[in-house]
Design an enzyme around this catalytic site. Sequence first.
Site, PDB file in Angstrom:
ATOM      1  N   ASP A 264      18.766  30.834  78.098  1.00 29.18           N
ATOM      2  CA  ASP A 264      17.580  30.659  77.277  1.00 29.18           C
ATOM      3  C   ASP A 264      16.597  31.787  77.606  1.00 29.18           C
ATOM      4  OD1 ASP A 264      16.053  28.240  75.666  1.00 29.18           O
ATOM      5  OD2 ASP A 264      14.686  29.424  76.907  1.00 29.18           O
ATOM      6  N   ASN A 272       6.823  35.243  70.298  1.00 28.05           N
ATOM      7  CA  ASN A 272       6.566  35.067  68.865  1.00 28.05           C
ATOM      8  C   ASN A 272       5.073  35.013  68.566  1.00 28.05           C
ATOM      9  OD1 ASN A 272       9.142  35.106  67.722  1.00 28.05           O
ATOM     10  ND2 ASN A 272       9.497  32.933  68.153  1.00 28.05           N
ATOM     11  N   HIS A 277       7.093  37.126  64.683  1.00 26.04           N
ATOM     12  CA  HIS A 277       8.485  36.663  64.589  1.00 26.04           C
ATOM     13  C   HIS A 277       9.476  37.807  64.438  1.00 26.04           C
ATOM     14  CE1 HIS A 277       7.815  32.330  64.578  1.00 26.04           C
ATOM     15  NE2 HIS A 277       6.711  32.561  63.874  1.00 26.04           N
ATOM     16  N   ASP A 281      12.773  38.107  66.643  1.00 27.12           N
ATOM     17  CA  ASP A 281      14.136  38.306  66.123  1.00 27.12           C
ATOM     18  C   ASP A 281      14.821  39.476  66.817  1.00 27.12           C
ATOM     19  OD1 ASP A 281      13.766  36.201  64.410  1.00 27.12           O
ATOM     20  OD2 ASP A 281      13.390  37.445  62.626  1.00 27.12           O
ATOM     21  N   GLU A 307      16.317  29.947  70.641  1.00 31.91           N
ATOM     22  CA  GLU A 307      16.507  31.056  71.578  1.00 31.91           C
ATOM     23  C   GLU A 307      17.548  30.718  72.637  1.00 31.91           C
ATOM     24  OE1 GLU A 307      13.002  28.671  73.275  1.00 31.91           O
ATOM     25  OE2 GLU A 307      13.898  29.117  71.336  1.00 31.91           O
TER      26      GLU A 307
END
Length: 404
Positions: A264, A272, A277, A281, A307
């Site tokens: 993770d 974010n 965002h 990404d 994630e």
Amino acid sequence: MGLDIRTIMVMIAMLALLLAGLLELARLNAGNDRGIRQWVYANLCIGLGLGLAFFFHTPTPGYGWAVVAGSTLISAAIGLQYHGLQEFKGVRSDWRIAALIVSAVFALNFWLAVLQPDVTIRSIANSLIYAVGYAACARLLLVRTEPSMKSACWFTGLSFALLALVLFVRGLFIWHSHAGIYQGVYTQLPVNTLLFFIATVVQLFVTFGFVLMLNNRLVAEVQKLALRDMLTGAFNRRDLEAEAAVQWARHLRTGDTLAIMMLDIDLFKSVNDQYGHQTGDEVLRHLARIAQSVIRGDDYFARYGGEEFCILMPSTTEQEALVLAERLRTTYAAATIEFSGKPMNSTISVGIADSMQTDSSFSSLIAAADQALYRAKQEGRNRVIAYANMTTTSEANLMHLKIV
């Protein structure tokens, strides 16, 4: 035999033009037109070439030039098919073979149809050159290929090989014909008519085979998209679960150890929130690239959700997975990602478990790795925790409490 060559010719010409239209529609809708455009032009050349031979015949004025144009168009079709197959298979394109075939056919037919007409030598030479071109196409396809494409490629390749054989036999037939018997393609001899009929029909098989190849490639690409996470290129959760079922059944059957790694991205929400965002990404893609470069060939890397990622490791113990996880963690932590010219680093937390720690079901194995991941987060992130170490520590604490 009741077969009229001119009737066969006009029907095949019309079908070739129709197939050119259908392939063009396929090209417009395929998105990836690799090789299709060449086959569209090839079928146009076949239709026009046969059409010229139909409308101009001995002793029609302009017959010689019609022969040159028609023969050159057919040779261009072969060259386009060959080049289209190269494009389709993703091999390096080489126009030299196509250019050589077209140039040879043009020069030969110009000499033997316009300057020094000789229908016998011209027909033999054309048949043999076409046979060589079709044999080259067959050679491109009759090789080892991926299972999803094997049947279509071999069907098309064998059709090309049969076409080359028929044309070679036609050349031999004309060579051994008595002088004056063979007067051109319209000569109504049973063998000539039969060979021409077979050649034109097999030419249609070739195009149908290419359409089958396109269909198989499209199905394979759709299946690939269905199995992959669009953002990171990792396998998706559904495919992970399907592969896990196979590996778990293998573990139960053979007793081979199966390990799993849950990882993770630390503080991903703040990435974010702070950078947007798009940056988030890119961080996910960055992790996926590093993970896929670190894991082994038999490992299975998938995006589990958000994630969180999962790595399925057949024939691997928890301690072996721990070494791989540490390498992945340190590699990712040391890698700097640039977004809009700004450098940024992030870290991951990893939880590991194997089937020796929990042997009841794959879901319990996932749960064990998830618990280890949660512990890694609790202990400060940017670390790897093995489930066995968690349980050992818990047992030790429990024994200490009992002694106290």
